[in-house]
Scaffold this active site. Structure first.
Site, PDB file in Angstrom:
ATOM      1  N   LYS A  13       0.776  -1.126  -0.142  1.00 46.51           N
ATOM      2  CA  LYS A  13      -0.020  -0.090   0.175  1.00 46.51           C
ATOM      3  C   LYS A  13       0.825   1.118  -0.178  1.00 46.51           C
ATOM      4  CE  LYS A  13      -2.191  -1.016   3.369  1.00 46.51           C
ATOM      5  NZ  LYS A  13      -2.412  -0.704   4.643  1.00 46.51           N
ATOM      6  N   ARG A  88     -10.389   2.267   8.254  1.00 43.01           N
ATOM      7  CA  ARG A  88     -10.088   1.003   8.613  1.00 43.01           C
ATOM      8  C   ARG A  88     -11.154   0.401   9.336  1.00 43.01           C
ATOM      9  NH1 ARG A  88      -4.234   1.366   8.712  1.00 43.01           N
ATOM     10  NH2 ARG A  88      -3.329  -0.544   9.082  1.00 43.01           N
ATOM     11  N   ARG A 133      10.863  -2.077  11.703  1.00 39.26           N
ATOM     12  CA  ARG A 133       9.827  -1.580  12.459  1.00 39.26           C
ATOM     13  C   ARG A 133       9.063  -2.455  13.440  1.00 39.26           C
ATOM     14  NH1 ARG A 133       4.763   0.001   8.283  1.00 39.26           N
ATOM     15  NH2 ARG A 133       3.638  -1.063   9.974  1.00 39.26           N
ATOM     16  N   ARG A 144      -1.895  -8.631  12.870  1.00 43.55           N
ATOM     17  CA  ARG A 144      -2.396  -7.432  11.817  1.00 43.55           C
ATOM     18  C   ARG A 144      -3.300  -7.963  10.967  1.00 43.55           C
ATOM     19  NH1 ARG A 144       3.091  -5.738  11.334  1.00 43.55           N
ATOM     20  NH2 ARG A 144       2.244  -4.112   9.712  1.00 43.55           N
TER      21      ARG A 144
HETATM   22  P1  ADP Z   1       0.292  -1.820   7.907  1.00 45.28           P
HETATM   23  O1  ADP Z   1       1.329  -1.805   6.885  1.00 45.28           O
HETATM   24  O2  ADP Z   1       0.347  -2.531   8.872  1.00 45.28           O
HETATM   25  O3  ADP Z   1      -1.145  -1.469   7.141  1.00 45.28           O
HETATM   26  P2  ADP Z   1       0.041   1.324   8.873  1.00 45.28           P
HETATM   27  O4  ADP Z   1       1.416   2.100   8.602  1.00 45.28           O
HETATM   28  O5  ADP Z   1      -0.934   1.564   7.920  1.00 45.28           O
HETATM   29  O6  ADP Z   1       0.378  -0.276   8.792  1.00 45.28           O
HETATM   30  O7  ADP Z   1      -0.274   1.235  10.337  1.00 45.28           O
HETATM   31  C1  ADP Z   1       0.467   0.965  11.190  1.00 45.28           C
HETATM   32  C2  ADP Z   1      -0.337   0.874  12.726  1.00 45.28           C
HETATM   33  O8  ADP Z   1      -1.003   2.165  12.883  1.00 45.28           O
HETATM   34  C3  ADP Z   1      -1.700   0.074  12.612  1.00 45.28           C
HETATM   35  O9  ADP Z   1      -1.377  -1.299  13.061  1.00 45.28           O
HETATM   36  C4  ADP Z   1      -2.523   0.674  13.659  1.00 45.28           C
HETATM   37  O10 ADP Z   1      -2.115   0.396  14.936  1.00 45.28           O
HETATM   38  C5  ADP Z   1      -2.162   2.312  13.594  1.00 45.28           C
HETATM   39  N1  ADP Z   1      -3.301   2.925  12.339  1.00 45.28           N
HETATM   40  C6  ADP Z   1      -2.826   3.204  11.336  1.00 45.28           C
HETATM   41  N2  ADP Z   1      -4.130   3.775  10.670  1.00 45.28           N
HETATM   42  C7  ADP Z   1      -5.031   3.471  11.562  1.00 45.28           C
HETATM   43  C8  ADP Z   1      -6.647   3.582  11.238  1.00 45.28           C
HETATM   44  N3  ADP Z   1      -7.153   4.165  10.265  1.00 45.28           N
HETATM   45  N4  ADP Z   1      -7.289   3.262  12.622  1.00 45.28           N
HETATM   46  C9  ADP Z   1      -6.669   2.852  13.531  1.00 45.28           C
HETATM   47  N5  ADP Z   1      -5.451   2.375  13.720  1.00 45.28           N
HETATM   48  C10 ADP Z   1      -4.448   2.843  12.681  1.00 45.28           C
END
Ligand code: ADP
Length: 194
Positions: A13, A88, A133, A144
């Site tokens: 993504k 999300r 990370r 996740r």
């Molecule tokens: P991934 O590559 O796991 O999709 P992201 O960088 O998008 O990771 O997000 C990392 C973390 O940040 C998520 O696991 C969550 O804890 C938090 N997070 C990110 N966006 C949201 C959201 N829209 N709602 C709730 N938590 C979020």
């Protein structure tokens, strides 16, 4: 273009978001990046964010929605944006609709990057080695993916029903995946213009 990109963690993504945003000359807004920056502070909120994110769970909707609303009110979002990692949850879908509608706006498209679970786990473990990370270890990755399947995958059906979902195969060379996304969005645009 007001766009959202969705997909399980590790589907690429973030990489695609950067390329798509550049192509359409719109800002890419990653809630994950925003939270990662916030959690480095020495505050109780940062402590909370660290605990939530390192366990693989979601930050609460209220805080997340407020942060996104503030970001969307900035001048660079006037002509469009690409949200990466938001919404999300079903509650976040409603909050985003409301926020956009309050300015007479709506989403134009939702890109869903599709990838196989085992391929994803392998990719994330590789990323963990490169980027270090703290939420990229195998246990957290499985959590996740499960949280994504339970809370976020159902959002695809909401956007499909609105006719703005485009599903794109996320496996393959980065440029090929971007081309698939551009083609799919062009098709969506010409359909909605017709
Ligand atoms: P991934 O590559 O796991 O999709 P992201 O960088 O998008 O990771 O997000 C990392 C973390 O940040 C998520 O696991 C969550 O804890 C938090 N997070 C990110 N966006 C949201 C959201 N829209 N709602 C709730 N938590 C979020």
């Amino acid at each position: 273009m007001r766009l959202v990109i969705m997909g399980p963690p590790g589907a690429g993504k973030g990489t695609q978001a950067g390329l798509i945003a550049e192509h359409y000359n719109i800002p890419a807004i990653s809630t994950g990046d925003i939270f990662r920056a916030m959690k480095t502070a020495d505050t109780p909120l940062a402590d909370q964010l660290r605990a939530i994110m390192d366990s693989g769970g979601y930050v609460n909707d209220e805080l997340t929605n407020a942060i996104v609303a503030t970001r969307l009110s900035e001048a660079d979002c006037e002509n469009g944006f690409l949200m990466d990692g938001y919404p999300r949850t079903v509650a976040q879908v409603g909050a985003l609709d409301k926020e956009l509608a309050s300015n007479g706006r709506q989403l134009d498209g939702v890109i869903s990057l599709v990838a196989d679970v085992e391929e994803i786990v392998a990719r994330l473990l590789k990323r963990a080695q490169i980027e270090g990370r703290s939420d990229d270890n195998e246990d957290t990755i499985r959590v996740r993916l499960q949280v994504y399947a339970e809370q976020t995958a159902p959002l695809l059906e909401i956007y499909r029903a609105r006719g703005i979902l485009v599903e794109v195969d996320g496996i393959g060379p980065i440029d090929e995946v971007s081309e698939r996304v551009f083609d799919a969005l062009d098709k969506l645009k010409s359909n909605s213009a017709a």
